[in-house]
Enzyme design. Structure first.
Site, short mmCIF file in Angstrom:
data_model
loop_
_atom_site.label_atom_id
_atom_site.label_comp_id
_atom_site.label_asym_id
_atom_site.label_seq_id
_atom_site.Cartn_x
_atom_site.Cartn_y
_atom_site.Cartn_z
CE1 TYR A 73 -3.66 2.53 0.44
CE2 TYR A 73 -2.49 3.29 2.40
CZ TYR A 73 -3.49 3.47 1.45
OH TYR A 73 -4.31 4.56 1.52
CE LYS A 88 0.29 5.08 8.44
NZ LYS A 88 0.38 4.26 7.25
CG ASP A 103 5.53 3.68 1.27
OD1 ASP A 103 5.74 4.36 2.30
OD2 ASP A 103 4.41 3.58 0.73
C1 LIG Z 1 -0.17 4.76 5.79
C2 LIG Z 1 0.67 4.50 4.59
C3 LIG Z 1 0.67 5.35 3.47
C4 LIG Z 1 -0.28 6.50 3.35
O1 LIG Z 1 -0.10 7.48 4.32
P1 LIG Z 1 -1.34 8.44 4.69
O2 LIG Z 1 -0.75 9.42 5.65
O3 LIG Z 1 -2.40 7.57 5.26
O4 LIG Z 1 -1.77 9.08 3.43
C5 LIG Z 1 1.57 5.11 2.46
N1 LIG Z 1 2.42 4.06 2.51
C6 LIG Z 1 2.44 3.21 3.56
C7 LIG Z 1 3.43 2.10 3.58
C8 LIG Z 1 1.55 3.39 4.61
O5 LIG Z 1 1.54 2.51 5.62
#
Ligand SMILES: *Cc1c(COP(=O)(O)O)cnc(C)c1O
Length: 451
Positions: A166, A287, A259
């Site tokens: 994701y 985060k 990511d």
């Molecule tokens: C949470 C997440 C995102 C998206 O971040 P948001 O602040 O929710 O837009 C992208 N990549 C990873 C791996 C994530 O866990």
């Protein structure tokens, strides 16, 4: 199984030691009624609705350390931790103080501020592959901007991602993993034109041969990877997977993008790239970097970042990017993480929790594999480890749902989906692990279907 109102056995105890009622309390249920009228699904992000576990959400009204309190005044040991940002726990005094102090001086300027420079410097110091960085207000913005940048730098359009990975909800990443190794162009959401995802190639996680085949067939701008997968539950990279990606990207001229929105500052001080010793070209963060405020970041090689406007020709912007309150929360959080023993402590707590859950499962005769990397972990109701989305899908999600409800009714909050992580914070310790395992013993029997 009927969702909330799960059978939990008599005498289900809340964290306060009282007798709990099964399912969310009347205040949560009433709020959900109101919410559903004005907010689609009653929530501002789908997983929160708890549909994946066949229930309704508990509305939370406050949190402190490892604990959260719901709208009905029930207290929980919280392991969902807002899906990752709260590595210090709820309302950490240093974060609260920093945000309060920042607010006194103005909440937004739309002009550069010193706090942004300090957070950028702090990120670059901790993550050496990040030579320059730009701040955003969410992880989604960070990843979609990193993709734009990678495409501009390489002059290529294709992007490779992994099934179950994701990267936020930008169109290009919302591609379902088909069954074929090189499935492309199947949007995973309505409203995403096939044209938009024509350039997105999906391959199985931990499968270097599939990556190489994809790169051979179509020159890609980038390979986007969660260095520890966290959005299909925790799936660890197999030994050699991340170094293999590095080598393949070098061979085929694609950029390697880690990511690290979840793993950054969590699985090690410098993120997964420090833990596994692999240097990506670009890194996306979110985060933890915002300490519970809305922040994302993308950064990496200086020669790539210099393509960003106003230095270069890649446009990217944000009215609230670098927001002073968010910078203050991020700086305070990263500062606290530098206390000696922080990561060892997280590791110890997480290991004790994982081991205890596996023991409780064994006692109840339930097949359970707890996938764990550092302070992120997922209990998969299956025998044997997980290496990709197919393994994850082969777990018993109904058992997880029963476990989730039985735990919630006993004052322990888990993520409301079998494909998310439990996040350990510095506020969790022996006492929270003990309370959790005490609930887990009967909850495992519920998971077994014998409630
Ligand atoms: C949470 C997440 C995102 C998206 O971040 P948001 O602040 O929710 O837009 C992208 N990549 C990873 C791996 C994530 O866990």
């Amino acid at each position: 199984m009927g969702g909330e109102g799960m059978e939990t056995g008599e005498g289900a105890r809340t964290a306060q030691g009282g007798v709990g009622t099964a399912g969310p309390g009347p205040a949560s249920l009433a709020l959900m009624e109101r919410a559903q009228r004005r907010i689609p699904g009653g929530v501002n992000s789908p997983v929160r609705a708890a549909r994946a576990v066949g229930g309704r959400p508990r509305f939370l009204r406050s949190g402190r350390g490892a604990y959260a309190v719901d709208a009905d005044g029930r207290e929980y040991v919280d392991w969902a931790m807002s899906y990752g940002p709260l590595i210090l726990g709820h309302a950490h005094p240093a974060v609260v103080a920093a945000v309060t102090e920042a607010a006194r001086h103005g909440t937004t300027f739309g002009a550069p501020t010193e706090a942004e420079v300090r957070l950028a410097e702090t990120i670059c110091e901790r993550v050496p592959s990040v030579e320059r960085v730009r701040l955003t207000s969410s992880g989604t913005e960070a990843t979609m901007s990193a993709l734009r940048l990678a495409r501009a730098f390489t002059g290529r359009d294709d992007v490779i991602k992994f099934a179950g990975g994701y990267h936020g909800h930008a169109d290009a990443f919302l591609v379902e993993a088909g069954s074929g190794v090189l499935s492309t162009g199947i949007p995973g959401s309505a409203g995403v034109p096939e044209d938009t995802v024509r350039h997105t190639v999906v391959v199985p996680y931990n499968d270097l041969a599939a990556v190489e085949e994809a790169l051979r067939q179509r020159p890609a701008a980038a390979v986007f990877v969660e260095p520890v997968a966290g959005n299909m539950g925790v799936v660890a990279p197999l030994p050699g997977f991340l170094p293999g990606l590095r080598a393949l990207c070098d061979r085929y001229g694609a950029l390697l993008v880690f990511d690290e929105v979840i793993t950054g500052f969590r699985v090690a001080r410098g993120g997964a790239q420090e833990r596994y010793g692999v240097r990506p070209d670009l890194t996306t963060m979110g985060k933890i970097v915002g300490g519970g405020m809305p922040v994302g970041a993308f950064g990496g090689r200086a020669d790539i970042l210099s393509l960003l406007a106003p230095e270069g020709t890649v446009f990217q912007a944000g009215t609230l990017s670098g927001n002073p309150l968010a910078m203050a929360a991020g700086l305070a959080t990263l500062g606290e993480l530098d206390r000696p023993g922080t990561y060892e402590g997280l590791e110890r707590t997480a290991a004790a929790l994982a081991q205890g859950l596996e023991e409780a499962a064994r006692e109840a005769g339930v097949a359970l594999y707890v996938a764990r990397v550092g302070s992120m972990l997922t209990p998969f109701f299956r025998a044997g480890s997980v290496t990709n989305l197919d393994d994850v899908r082969a777990s018993d999600t109904a058992a997880y749902a029963r476990f989730y409800h039985a735990m919630a009714d006993r004052g322990v909050l888990l993520p409301p989906s079998p494909f998310e992580c439990l996040f350990v914070s510095t506020a969790h310790g022996d006492e929270e692990v003990e309370r959790t395992l005490e609930a887990a013993r009967p909850a495992m029997r519920a998971a077994a279907g014998g409630a």
